[in-house]
Design a protein around this motif. Structure first.
Motif, PDB file in Angstrom:
ATOM      1  N   LEU A  27      27.676  53.265  46.233  1.00 40.25           N
ATOM      2  CA  LEU A  27      27.390  52.148  45.322  1.00 40.25           C
ATOM      3  C   LEU A  27      26.430  51.130  45.932  1.00 40.25           C
ATOM      4  N   PRO A  30      24.050  49.306  43.211  1.00 38.17           N
ATOM      5  CA  PRO A  30      24.775  48.401  42.314  1.00 38.17           C
ATOM      6  C   PRO A  30      25.430  47.218  43.016  1.00 38.17           C
ATOM      7  N   LEU A  31      25.947  47.420  44.229  1.00 39.81           N
ATOM      8  CA  LEU A  31      26.585  46.300  44.920  1.00 39.81           C
ATOM      9  C   LEU A  31      25.564  45.258  45.341  1.00 39.81           C
ATOM     10  N   PHE A  34      24.732  43.375  42.237  1.00 41.20           N
ATOM     11  CA  PHE A  34      25.836  42.500  41.857  1.00 41.20           C
ATOM     12  C   PHE A  34      25.855  41.239  42.717  1.00 41.20           C
ATOM     13  N   LEU A 135      32.487  42.371  33.697  1.00 41.30           N
ATOM     14  CA  LEU A 135      32.542  43.320  34.819  1.00 41.30           C
ATOM     15  C   LEU A 135      32.650  44.778  34.409  1.00 41.30           C
ATOM     16  N   ASP A 137      30.414  46.648  33.586  1.00 46.13           N
ATOM     17  CA  ASP A 137      29.276  47.409  34.120  1.00 46.13           C
ATOM     18  C   ASP A 137      29.402  47.687  35.614  1.00 46.13           C
ATOM     19  N   HIS A 138      30.520  47.287  36.227  1.00 49.78           N
ATOM     20  CA  HIS A 138      30.734  47.556  37.655  1.00 49.78           C
ATOM     21  C   HIS A 138      32.070  48.249  37.912  1.00 49.78           C
ATOM     22  N   GLY A 159      33.247  46.372  41.279  1.00 47.48           N
ATOM     23  CA  GLY A 159      32.305  45.672  42.150  1.00 47.48           C
ATOM     24  C   GLY A 159      32.648  45.716  43.621  1.00 47.48           C
TER      25      GLY A 159
END
Length: 348
Positions: A27, A30-31, A34, A135, A137-138, A159
């Motif tokens: 991830l 994405p992280l 975020f 959230l 989307d995570h 996340g």
């Protein structure tokens, strides 16, 4: 890595650092995104903006408490940072978002509705997940085998969290609700406590014994289920109280008479919590013992249990609904609004 519908599914095994590194590597993009989004969206939902530098003393205090109580989790967070190519302080921030937000006595439409039913042939734990910050989307699902114990955990995460809710290969399932009371302080965040229970406990009885040893950071209700027991555990400060039956349900107000006087929920949120609890309890009572996951999702999609998107990122809404079947090692999830999304199934 990704299941149908886009939820990342991450398998990780080995020592704690290796598990965290696999999670972080999977991830990394994405992280990073975020964290760069208004500091993991904290500055989109909090009344006053914060900076990471200003949060460093608080992060350090929580880090010290978690490291003392759960050193393996501290190692896993270090591995997460390494794999995602973020700093360790950033990896800790991802674990501590809810603690940093704290609690405010403000009106809310929801913050999770959870119920469980125990039965030797068909135990089930089901719940909505109501969060602010958009959230959905995570969301990720982790299949974790840590060390040589042979136990595996199937964990829903948001996340970069090491844990949020889930089940393990011994047939234990754990869900949760937010309740408001007591002093929130540096300690073990309940999300990390849940992951620890899934990693280490064979059943509800053992989970309760372990939970009593943890210095929890904040008030929560944990809902535990296996083939023999269904229990709500309310945590307030250093105290725990349990409510047990063949069917249990919980929302966001304290139910145990010892804790009711300490409830800090405001009247508007309490009214919502009471309505959701009444609907969930009645709906569960109408479901047959062998109800399939889709029948549970139909209940979780009902008003007022399901909290719709009102277009305000600061407001809680249902960002997922889950049905856990601990005897079958299955996690069924509908991401986003459960009335509008399709079920995805993850299995140990």
């Amino acid at each position: 890595m990704t299941a149908g519908g886009g939820i990342p599914f991450i398998r990780a095994s080995g020592d704690p650092f290796a598990v965290g590194r696999a999670h972080g590597e999977a991830l990394a993009g994405p992280l990073r995104t975020f964290l760069d989004d208004s500091l993991a969206r904290l500055n989109k939902v909090m009344p006053q903006p914060v900076t990471q530098d200003a949060l460093l003393p608080s992060i350090a205090a929580y880090r010290a408490a978690v490291t003392a109580a759960l050193p393996d989790q501290a190692e896993e967070i270090a591995g997460l940072a390494s794999g995602a190519r973020i700093t360790e302080d950033e990896a800790w921030l991802l674990q501590l978002r809810r603690e940093i937000m704290g609690y405010r006595k403000v009106p809310t439409a929801g913050d999770c509705t959870t119920y469980a039913r125990t039965a030797r042939d068909a135990p089930v734990l089901a719940q909505t997940i109501d969060l602010n910050g958009d959230l959905d989307d995570h969301i990720a699902v982790l299949d974790v085998a840590r060390g040589e114990a042979g136990r595996r955990s199937l964990v829903l995460s948001f996340g970069g969290l090491l844990g949020y809710l889930g089940l393990n290969s011994d047939g234990l399932a754990v869900g949760l609700n937010l309740v408001l009371g007591g002093e929130w302080r540096p300690g073990v965040p309940p999300y990390l406590a849940i992951r620890h229970l899934l990693d280490t406990a064979r059943d509800v009885t053992e989970a309760l014994e372990i939970l009593r040893t943890l210095p929890l950071a904040s008030s929560r209700t944990l809902v535990l289920c296996d083939r023999d027991r269904a229990v709500c555990v309310e945590a307030l400060g250093d105290e725990l109280r349990t409510i047990e039956d063949t069917e249990v349900a919980h929302t966001n107000h304290f139910l145990h008479p010892d804790f009711v006087p300490a409830d800090e929920i405001n009247v508007f949120a309490r009214n919502s919590s009471v309505r959701r609890l009444k609907t969930a309890t009645a709906g569960l009572g109408e479901l047959p013992p062998g109800a399939d996951p889709e029948e549970h999702f139909a209940l979780l999609s009902q008003t007022p249990i399901r909290v719709p998107d009102r277009g305000d990122i600061r407001a809680e809404r249902t960002v997922a609904a889950v049905v856990l079947l601990p005897d079958r090692g299955e996690l069924h999830v509908r991401p986003g609004d459960p009335a509008l999304s399709r079920t995805q199934v993850f299995s140990l």
